[in-house]
Design an enzyme around this catalytic site. Structure first.
Site, PDB file in Angstrom:
ATOM      1  N   SER A  36       0.960  -0.865   0.131  1.00  0.00           N
ATOM      2  CA  SER A  36       0.185   0.025   0.001  1.00  0.00           C
ATOM      3  C   SER A  36       1.004   1.187   0.364  1.00  0.00           C
ATOM      4  O   SER A  36       1.911   1.214   0.731  1.00  0.00           O
ATOM      5  CB  SER A  36      -1.008   0.053   1.172  1.00  0.00           C
ATOM      6  N   TYR A  71      -1.815  -0.730  10.797  1.00  0.00           N
ATOM      7  CA  TYR A  71      -1.942  -0.629   9.185  1.00  0.00           C
ATOM      8  C   TYR A  71      -0.787  -0.071   8.276  1.00  0.00           C
ATOM      9  O   TYR A  71       0.151  -0.976   7.546  1.00  0.00           O
ATOM     10  CB  TYR A  71      -2.435  -0.492   8.743  1.00  0.00           C
TER      11      TYR A  71
END
Length: 258
Positions: free
Chosen positions: A148, A165
């Site tokens: 990501s 995350y």
């Protein structure tokens, strides 16, 4: 070799984790269109069944296996079963992921552990199992990790903090580099896609309150579409990327460039 043959995946099997919806299903569509038999894993059987029906309607050969990457003791048996029932895995797409939004000072440790277990620990164990069972004995393979842009940078202060995350995806970025170097002389390439914001179930909450800020920060001033990951996924899964390894490619409308 004709250029189109570099992208041909006929006769190859691709395992895509978290493949029942969102980015995983989009990648499955792309690899299946170019000839791969796709194997999807996800936690919910009914979503897997819907994905298989969708892919088969497109003419794609699809197999589905319900599995939770956070349950580590299920991973080796899963790969053994796929190997026995479908065949060796030629392409592994590590797409399954989890997230959690909370200020760091208030972030529950069990939520931190859940994110790390799926995004890092489960990915490691699954990759290890595929390497041992399929790719190292064959002397070839393609591993595509879905990281990501959150693994390349911190968060805009206007957005919800997602330390677990971001940390996990940063781990995926360097996992990709380190494993690529280790596997480079073994016929196995390892690369990663770093998506920006795409409308998915995982990003639904973030987009509900932060879409305008995201668009303002994205030079292209739009979110990713259902087609925007397919080309790079096909490239990294095919022979067209035979001299690429250890790369983390942002697909984010330019947001990581500013």
């Amino acid at each position: 070799m004709a250029l189109k043959e570099l992208f041909d995946l006929s006769g190859r099997t691709a395992l895509i984790t978290g493949g029942s919806r969102g980015l995983g299903l989009q990648i499955a569509e792309a690899l299946g269109e170019y000839g791969a038999a796709v194997v999807l894993t996800a936690r919910k059987q009914h979503e897997l069944d819907e994905a298989r029906a969708h892919l088969e309607a497109l003419g794609v050969t699809a197999h589905v296996y319900a599995n939770d990457l956070g349950q580590f003791d299920t991973i080796d048996p899963l790969i053994e079963r796929i190997h026995a029932e479908v065949g060796p895995i030629d392409i592994l797409v590590n797409n399954a992921g989890a997230t959690w939004g909370a200020p760091t000072a208030e972030h529950p440790f069990d939520a931190w552990t859940k994110v790390m277990n799926v995004n890092v620990n489960g990915m490691f164990l699954l990759t290890q199992a595929v390497l041992k069972r399929c790719m190292l004995p064959a002397g070839k393979g393609r591993i595509v990790n879905v990281a990501s842009v959150a693994g390349l940078q911190g968060n805009d202060p206007r957005m919800s903090p997602t330390l677990a995350y971001n940390t996990s995806k940063g781990a995926v970025v360097n996992f990709t580099r380190a494993l690529a170097a280790e596997m480079a002389d073994k016929g196995i390439t390892v690369n990663a896609i770093c998506p920006g914001y795409f409308p998915t179930k995982m990003t639904k909450g973030t987009l509900a309150y932060g879409e305008q800020q995201i668009l303002e920060h994205t030079p292209m001033h739009r979110l990713g579409t259902d087609e925007d990951l397919k080309g790079v996924a096909l490239l990294l899964a095919s022979d067209a990327s035979a001299y690429m390894t250890g790369q983390n490619i942002a697909v984010d409308g330019g947001s990581s460039s500013v």
